[in-house]
Write a protein that holds these residues in place. Structure first.
Motif, mmCIF file in Angstrom:
data_model
loop_
_atom_site.group_PDB
_atom_site.id
_atom_site.type_symbol
_atom_site.label_atom_id
_atom_site.label_comp_id
_atom_site.label_asym_id
_atom_site.label_seq_id
_atom_site.Cartn_x
_atom_site.Cartn_y
_atom_site.Cartn_z
ATOM 1 N N VAL A 1 0.840 -1.196 0.000
ATOM 2 C CA VAL A 1 0.000 0.000 0.000
ATOM 3 C C VAL A 1 0.875 1.246 0.000
ATOM 4 O O VAL A 1 1.769 1.393 0.833
ATOM 5 N N ARG A 2 0.636 2.135 -0.957
ATOM 6 C CA ARG A 2 1.306 3.448 -0.996
ATOM 7 C C ARG A 2 0.233 4.505 -1.161
ATOM 8 O O ARG A 2 -0.599 4.433 -2.051
ATOM 9 N N ILE A 3 0.251 5.477 -0.259
ATOM 10 C CA ILE A 3 -0.737 6.547 -0.283
ATOM 11 C C ILE A 3 -0.234 7.645 -1.210
ATOM 12 O O ILE A 3 0.883 8.134 -1.055
ATOM 13 N N VAL A 4 -1.053 8.036 -2.179
ATOM 14 C CA VAL A 4 -0.698 9.091 -3.120
ATOM 15 C C VAL A 4 -1.265 10.423 -2.644
ATOM 16 O O VAL A 4 -0.560 11.426 -2.566
ATOM 17 N N GLU B 1 7.644 5.384 4.662
ATOM 18 C CA GLU B 1 7.715 6.242 3.477
ATOM 19 C C GLU B 1 6.509 6.056 2.551
ATOM 20 O O GLU B 1 6.100 6.981 1.875
ATOM 21 N N ASN B 2 5.949 4.851 2.500
ATOM 22 C CA ASN B 2 4.767 4.615 1.657
ATOM 23 C C ASN B 2 3.534 5.355 2.167
ATOM 24 O O ASN B 2 2.539 5.457 1.458
ATOM 25 N N THR C 1 -1.934 3.465 -4.444
ATOM 26 C CA THR C 1 -1.406 2.602 -5.497
ATOM 27 C C THR C 1 -0.621 1.480 -4.832
ATOM 28 O O THR C 1 -0.307 1.547 -3.645
ATOM 29 N N ALA C 2 -0.321 0.460 -5.607
ATOM 30 C CA ALA C 2 0.496 -0.632 -5.091
ATOM 31 C C ALA C 2 1.964 -0.260 -5.265
ATOM 32 O O ALA C 2 2.386 0.125 -6.345
ATOM 33 N N ALA C 3 2.716 -0.349 -4.191
ATOM 34 C CA ALA C 3 4.142 -0.006 -4.232
ATOM 35 C C ALA C 3 4.937 -1.157 -4.829
ATOM 36 O O ALA C 3 4.549 -2.285 -4.794
#
Length: 157
Positions: free
Chosen positions: A93-96, A128-129, A155-157
């Motif tokens: 999981v990466r937060i945009v 960091e994500n 988005t998917a990291a």
């Protein structure tokens, strides 16, 4: 470029990232709209499944700043649970971007402090994500008398 294989993170019942209770994937709590590699997640009431929201009403009139921050925590935990459903693994999981709507009185000017609670938790859990662009907006009211609503792009990291 070669992608490395990852073993999916299995979320045990009662999983508590950094000590925070993680909602189970019971009743759907989101609207997810896939857009290429992005997922747009939208959350209404800031309540965890099986638990009442920390507060209801308007910040600055019915609830105080700390209660609103607690509602933001609950909403972001719902977001994370749904994000894991969307991408299959907490490590991916990466937060945009995050939009935080705060139902508040016209004279309440600390919407960013409410949103900070959600942002800080994302960074605490995801590192960091979890870093993201963010907007915090005060509104006259939200559905179901919720003091906080969160929309995320992940988005998917």
């Amino acid at each position: 470029m070669r992608l490395r294989q990852r073993t999916p993170t299995r979320l045990p019942i009662g999983f508590r990232p950094c000590g925070w209770p993680f909602p189970s994937s019971g009743e759907p709590v989101l609207r997810a709209l896939p857009d290429g590699g992005l997922q747009h997640l939208h959350f209404g009431p800031a309540a965890l499944p099986g638990r009442l929201a920390a507060g209801q009403g308007t910040v600055g009139r019915d609830i105080d700043l700390e209660t609103a921050r607690s509602c933001a925590h609950d909403a972001v935990l719902n977001c994370l649970a749904a994000a894991v459903q969307a991408v299959g693994d907490l490590d991916r999981v990466r937060i945009v971007q995050m939009l935080v709507l705060v139902a508040s009185t016209p004279d309440f000017g600390e919407q960013s402090q409410v949103a900070n609670a959600a942002s800080e938790l994302l960074i605490e859990v995801l590192g960091e994500n979890g870093r993201h662009a963010r907007t915090a907006i005060g509104v006259a009211g939200l559905p179901l008398n919720s003091p906080v609503e969160i929309q995320m792009v992940i988005t998917a990291a």
